[in-house]
Design an enzyme around this catalytic site. Structure first.
Site, PDB file in Angstrom:
ATOM      1  N   ASP A   1     -26.975  32.499 -36.570  1.00  0.00           N
ATOM      2  CA  ASP A   1     -28.081  31.612 -36.189  1.00  0.00           C
ATOM      3  C   ASP A   1     -29.333  32.377 -35.781  1.00  0.00           C
ATOM      4  O   ASP A   1     -29.313  33.601 -35.643  1.00  0.00           O
ATOM      5  CB  ASP A   1     -27.626  30.680 -35.044  1.00  0.00           C
ATOM      6  CG  ASP A   1     -26.926  31.420 -33.912  1.00  0.00           C
ATOM      7  OD1 ASP A   1     -26.974  32.664 -33.889  1.00  0.00           O
ATOM      8  OD2 ASP A   1     -26.329  30.757 -33.052  1.00  0.00           O
TER       9      ASP A   1
ATOM     10  N   ASP B   1     -20.833  24.318 -23.563  1.00  0.00           N
ATOM     11  CA  ASP B   1     -20.581  22.955 -24.047  1.00  0.00           C
ATOM     12  C   ASP B   1     -19.711  22.966 -25.314  1.00  0.00           C
ATOM     13  O   ASP B   1     -19.551  21.944 -25.968  1.00  0.00           O
ATOM     14  CB  ASP B   1     -21.909  22.220 -24.311  1.00  0.00           C
ATOM     15  CG  ASP B   1     -22.775  22.914 -25.361  1.00  0.00           C
ATOM     16  OD1 ASP B   1     -22.332  23.942 -25.925  1.00  0.00           O
ATOM     17  OD2 ASP B   1     -23.891  22.433 -25.632  1.00  0.00           O
TER      18      ASP B   1
ATOM     19  N   HIS C   1     -20.304  24.865 -28.041  1.00  0.00           N
ATOM     20  CA  HIS C   1     -20.983  25.155 -29.307  1.00  0.00           C
ATOM     21  C   HIS C   1     -20.539  26.500 -29.880  1.00  0.00           C
ATOM     22  O   HIS C   1     -20.216  27.430 -29.148  1.00  0.00           O
ATOM     23  CB  HIS C   1     -22.512  25.031 -29.206  1.00  0.00           C
ATOM     24  CG  HIS C   1     -23.225  26.079 -28.416  1.00  0.00           C
ATOM     25  ND1 HIS C   1     -23.843  25.831 -27.213  1.00  0.00           N
ATOM     26  CD2 HIS C   1     -23.462  27.388 -28.686  1.00  0.00           C
ATOM     27  CE1 HIS C   1     -24.427  26.930 -26.776  1.00  0.00           C
ATOM     28  NE2 HIS C   1     -24.206  27.889 -27.648  1.00  0.00           N
TER      29      HIS C   1
ATOM     30  N   GLU D   1     -24.220  22.289 -31.939  1.00  0.00           N
ATOM     31  CA  GLU D   1     -24.148  21.614 -30.642  1.00  0.00           C
ATOM     32  C   GLU D   1     -23.241  20.383 -30.727  1.00  0.00           C
ATOM     33  O   GLU D   1     -23.025  19.833 -31.819  1.00  0.00           O
ATOM     34  CB  GLU D   1     -25.549  21.155 -30.238  1.00  0.00           C
ATOM     35  CG  GLU D   1     -26.503  22.284 -29.881  1.00  0.00           C
ATOM     36  CD  GLU D   1     -26.329  22.800 -28.464  1.00  0.00           C
ATOM     37  OE1 GLU D   1     -25.191  22.873 -27.968  1.00  0.00           O
ATOM     38  OE2 GLU D   1     -27.358  23.148 -27.848  1.00  0.00           O
TER      39      GLU D   1
END
Ligand code: GLP
Length: 236
Positions: free
Chosen positions: A67, A136, A138, A143
């Site tokens: 990413d 979270d 990810h 996400e």
């Protein structure tokens, strides 16, 4: 799925580096899927040490990163391209032209995503994908969402991710609000996956991701469907 619990970050980094160097020794022209964040820094340091000792050779390796932040170019010291160069590529003999990080400055980000996936396909996919995990759940910058995104795509970062990643920036306002990330198809098609998680803070999300239901609300949970995943974690 294989879980390896280690005592501390140093051991985690050595174990992860061991798996990556074994991959390169077995297949010198491996395609490595690489990750950023604080977790892999020790792994890269260890690999650099072994490279300097002559134990591992990156000359035939190709790397594809997961990413990049939208809007940051490779010279920006907060970009993931800069991160990879600084913590890893500048210190080993990988050919820079064989290292790929999505271009967050592309004028046509949708096209950038398509080209990223096409290039990856032309390499025959990823041999070994290194992953961290966000608080979270990810992976890359996939996400929590209502569905799993398949291809390389643009994502709006969640406020919790912006907050978590603000520790690397001067202020939270400086954290980009969007990123371009590999989707689940490229990740799930990797032949092997190595996920590293360090510290007590990650314990809860690891439990949810690997013992709970498979749901796009916890993106890493999709890894339960992968046939060859190793998770190395330290509680330190
Ligand atoms: C970022 C990266 C992820 C990484 C995550 C966790 O959001 N895009 O690839 O896994 O951070 O980072 P850390 O290892 O610092 O906890």
């Amino acid at each position: 799925m294989k879980f390896i619990k280690v005592e501390n970050y140093n051991k985690l980094s050595r174990q992860a580096a061991n798996i990556i160097s074994a991959q390169i020794i077995m297949k010198p022209n491996s395609v490595l899927g690489l990750a950023t964040g604080s977790s892999p820094i020790g792994t890269y340091k260890q690999l650099i040490k072994w490279y300097n000792k002559g134990d591992v050779d990156f000359s035939e390796v190709t790397s594809v990163n997961l990413d990049e932040y939208v809007g940051l170019d490779g010279n920006n010291n907060q970009s993931y391209r800069y991160f990879m160069d600084t913590y890893f590529f500048n210190h080993i003999n990988i050919k820079k032209e064989n290292t790929y990080v999505p271009n967050g400055k592309s004028e046509d980000l949708a096209k950038e995503g398509e080209e990223y996936d096409a290039r990856l396909k032309s390499f025959g996919g990823i041999d070994l994908q290194l992953l961290g995990i966000g608080l979270d759940g990810h992976i890359g910058f996939n996400e929590p969402d209502k569905c799993f995104e398949k291809s390389t795509h643009i994502v709006n970062l969640h406020s919790s991710t912006i907050e978590a990643n603000s520790r690397f920036f001067d202020s939270i306002e400086d954290v980009p609000k969007q990123a371009i990330t590999m989707g689940m198809v490229s990740i799930m098609q990797a032949k092997k996956i190595l996920l590293i998680a360090n510290g007590k803070a990650k314990e809860e999300i690891l439990k949810k991701a690997f013992s709970g239901p498979i749901t796009p609300e916890i993106p890493a949970s999709i890894l339960q469907l992968h046939p060859d995943v190793t998770v190395i974690y330290s509680e330190e």
